[in-house]
Structures are given as structure tokens and as C-alpha cells.
Write an enzyme that holds these catalytic residues in place. Structure first.
Site, mmCIF file in Angstrom:
data_model
loop_
_atom_site.group_PDB
_atom_site.id
_atom_site.type_symbol
_atom_site.label_atom_id
_atom_site.label_comp_id
_atom_site.label_asym_id
_atom_site.label_seq_id
_atom_site.Cartn_x
_atom_site.Cartn_y
_atom_site.Cartn_z
ATOM 1 N N GLU A 1 1.015 5.447 9.808
ATOM 2 C CA GLU A 1 0.953 4.019 10.135
ATOM 3 C C GLU A 1 1.284 3.784 11.603
ATOM 4 O O GLU A 1 2.093 4.496 12.203
ATOM 5 C CB GLU A 1 1.918 3.207 9.260
ATOM 6 C CG GLU A 1 1.809 1.707 9.503
ATOM 7 C CD GLU A 1 2.618 0.857 8.536
ATOM 8 O OE1 GLU A 1 2.396 -0.368 8.502
ATOM 9 O OE2 GLU A 1 3.470 1.425 7.814
ATOM 10 N N ARG B 1 3.500 1.891 -1.353
ATOM 11 C CA ARG B 1 4.144 2.183 -2.638
ATOM 12 C C ARG B 1 3.349 3.204 -3.450
ATOM 13 O O ARG B 1 3.877 3.773 -4.418
ATOM 14 C CB ARG B 1 4.315 0.900 -3.449
ATOM 15 C CG ARG B 1 5.276 -0.101 -2.835
ATOM 16 C CD ARG B 1 5.482 -1.286 -3.746
ATOM 17 N NE ARG B 1 6.123 -0.897 -4.994
ATOM 18 C CZ ARG B 1 6.275 -1.709 -6.038
ATOM 19 N NH1 ARG B 1 5.830 -2.943 -5.982
ATOM 20 N NH2 ARG B 1 6.861 -1.281 -7.139
ATOM 21 N N HIS B 2 2.094 3.444 -3.066
ATOM 22 C CA HIS B 2 1.262 4.406 -3.794
ATOM 23 C C HIS B 2 1.593 5.810 -3.286
ATOM 24 O O HIS B 2 0.975 6.335 -2.367
ATOM 25 C CB HIS B 2 -0.217 4.052 -3.617
ATOM 26 C CG HIS B 2 -0.585 2.783 -4.324
ATOM 27 N ND1 HIS B 2 -1.104 2.765 -5.603
ATOM 28 C CD2 HIS B 2 -0.479 1.486 -3.933
ATOM 29 C CE1 HIS B 2 -1.303 1.514 -5.980
ATOM 30 N NE2 HIS B 2 -0.937 0.719 -4.981
ATOM 31 N N ILE C 1 0.832 -1.209 0.000
ATOM 32 C CA ILE C 1 0.000 0.000 0.000
ATOM 33 C C ILE C 1 0.863 1.255 0.000
ATOM 34 O O ILE C 1 0.577 2.233 -0.706
ATOM 35 C CB ILE C 1 -0.945 -0.017 1.218
ATOM 36 C CG1 ILE C 1 -1.953 -1.172 1.089
ATOM 37 C CG2 ILE C 1 -1.672 1.310 1.356
ATOM 38 C CD1 ILE C 1 -2.840 -1.347 2.304
ATOM 39 N N ARG D 1 -5.381 -1.894 -7.949
ATOM 40 C CA ARG D 1 -5.411 -2.892 -6.885
ATOM 41 C C ARG D 1 -6.671 -3.744 -6.838
ATOM 42 O O ARG D 1 -6.717 -4.726 -6.087
ATOM 43 C CB ARG D 1 -5.187 -2.213 -5.537
ATOM 44 C CG ARG D 1 -3.796 -1.603 -5.392
ATOM 45 C CD ARG D 1 -2.699 -2.633 -5.620
ATOM 46 N NE ARG D 1 -1.364 -2.096 -5.345
ATOM 47 C CZ ARG D 1 -0.256 -2.822 -5.362
ATOM 48 N NH1 ARG D 1 -0.319 -4.106 -5.673
ATOM 49 N NH2 ARG D 1 0.920 -2.264 -5.095
ATOM 50 N N SER E 1 2.954 2.702 14.817
ATOM 51 C CA SER E 1 4.388 2.634 15.066
ATOM 52 C C SER E 1 4.716 1.522 16.057
ATOM 53 O O SER E 1 4.350 1.590 17.230
ATOM 54 C CB SER E 1 4.899 3.972 15.608
ATOM 55 O OG SER E 1 6.254 3.864 15.998
#
Length: 231
Positions: free
Chosen positions: A77, A69-70, A67, A173, A79
Site C-alpha cells: 500500500e 482484512r482479507h 480490503i 464483496r 506509504s
């Protein structure tokens, strides 16, 4: 795996249509369906950057790596350096490797074999999670202890992107070439997209038709402001 809408630009479709008519004297025209269909049909994707949507995704680190990579999105996110991993590790689905396509898998493994291997994986994950907890109990920093966790560790991501970015993401996707676990996420997001943006959804994802992938926001855009649109 789960997804949830966090926020979306209020009246997103109307705002997109309003901005698309920047060169028109008819910006307040409530008829937006034909205009948005025209923009989609003629690949005027930049206008779909005028609104945003934020989605919460609960998945594993294995899928979050895909994900992230988009790059036209902004992400936050969970941690593992700041917070310990409390949730159980997810037992993966097992499929056979496609020998002709290294990025594909085939769901035809013997069910007894799958059950046997998943039992071994479950035991491995229990030992791994136990070791992780021991490290934390001994005072090892979270940023170090997390190194023993597997790719299937749970994580949470917030994805913020323009509607254009979401169109591109869903085109890519939701395709069968995407890994199954990621495709399940994208299909759920597509349901949210259709509920929140029904006019745009019908324009971009017409039933029985294939839609050309729009370029991502970082690529050269076609600016709607310089085009002539139906009023």
C-alpha cells in the site's frame, strides 16, 4: 476509484486444470471446462490456488481498511510515511444510516441537504489539506503530519492473491451487504476476473445461481490430488 490488472499467471486456467490432473495419465488434455466446473461444483477449492492474480486498486483509506482484512492476500500500500499526499481528498457520498442494521446505509437523504453537507465537507477538507501542507513546510515529519488527514485520503493498493482467494473475495464483496464504495471496486475486479478467466468465471459465478462461499486459503482445504476427476 479505479482498478487495473497488473499481472496474472500465464495460461492460468490451463495450469490449474493440469495440476488438478496430477493423479491422471491425461494431464495434457486440452478439455478443461468440464474439469474446472466439476471442481467448483464439488468445492475442490484448493486447486484454484495454483495460479495468482495481482490487481491495482485506487481508493480511500476508509475502504482500504476493509480490503486489508482479507488476510489470504499479500498487499503493498502507498506509504503516507514515505511519500506526501498530493491528490485532493475525495468528497464522500452521503447516505442515511439504517437504524435496523448498523452496517447498512440507505440512499434517500434529501438532495438539498446532501449538497449542503458536502459543501461543508469540502471546506473542511481544504482546511485539513492546507494544515497538512503547513506541517510539511515547517519540517514536520510525514509520519506525524499524516495524522491530521481524514479517512477519505487517497491511497493505492496492490493485491496479490490466488484465484481461490479472488473467488472468495468476490463472493463476499460483490454481495449487497458490502459498503457501496467497496462493492464498486469488487464489481470492477469481477469484470477483470471474467475477462481473464472466462471458464472459471462461468463455473463459479453461473448466471441466476447462488454459489456457496469457498473457504479462504488459511482454512482447511480439500485437496484435489486425492480426488477422482473427469478426464
Amino acid at each position: 476509484m479505479s482498478v487495473k490488472l497488473i499481472s496474472i499467471t500465464p495460461n492460468a486456467q490451463e495450469i490449474i486444470a493440469y495440476c488438478a490432473r496430477v493423479s491422471s495419465n491425461n494431464q495434457d488434455n486440452p478439455n478443461i471446462k468440464g474439469l474446472l466446473q466439476y471442481c467448483a461444483n464439488h468445492s475442490h477449492w484448493s486447486i484454484f490456488e495454483m495460479a495468482n492474480m495481482v490487481i491495482e486498486v485506487n481508493t480511500t483509506r476508509a475502504i482500504s481498511a476493509q480490503i486489508l482484512r482479507h488476510r489470504s492476500f499479500n498487499f503493498q500500500e502507498f506509504s503516507q510515511r514515505y511519500q506526501s499526499v498530493e491528490m485532493d481528498l475525495e468528497i464522500p457520498k452521503l447516505r442515511r444510516q439504517d437504524l435496523k442494521n448498523r452496517q447498512n446505509s440507505i440512499q434517500d437523504l434529501d438532495l438539498d441537504l446532501v449538497k449542503e453537507l458536502q459543501t461543508e465537507i469540502e471546506e473542511h477538507f481544504k482546511k485539513t489539506k492546507n494544515l497538512y501542507n503547513i506541517l510539511l513546510d515547517k519540517g514536520v515529519a510525514k509520519e506525524c503530519a499524516r495524522s491530521v488527514l481524514p479517512m477519505n485520503s487517497p491511497t493505492k493498493i496492490y493485491m496479490n492473491g490466488t484465484i481461490r482467494s479472488w473467488i472468495h473475495y468476490l463472493n463476499v464483496r460483490c454481495d449487497p451487504s458490502t459498503q457501496l464504495e467497496h462493492r464498486e471496486i469488487s464489481n470492477k475486479i469481477k469484470e477483470i476476473f471474467s475477462e481473464q478467466l472466462p471458464v472459471i468465471y462461468q463455473a463459479v459465478f453461473p448466471l441466476g445461481a447462488s454459489q456457496q462461499f469457498p473457504p479462504c486459503a488459511s482454512q482447511q482445504s480439500q485437496h484435489c490430488a486425492s480426488q477422482s476427476y473427469p478426464s
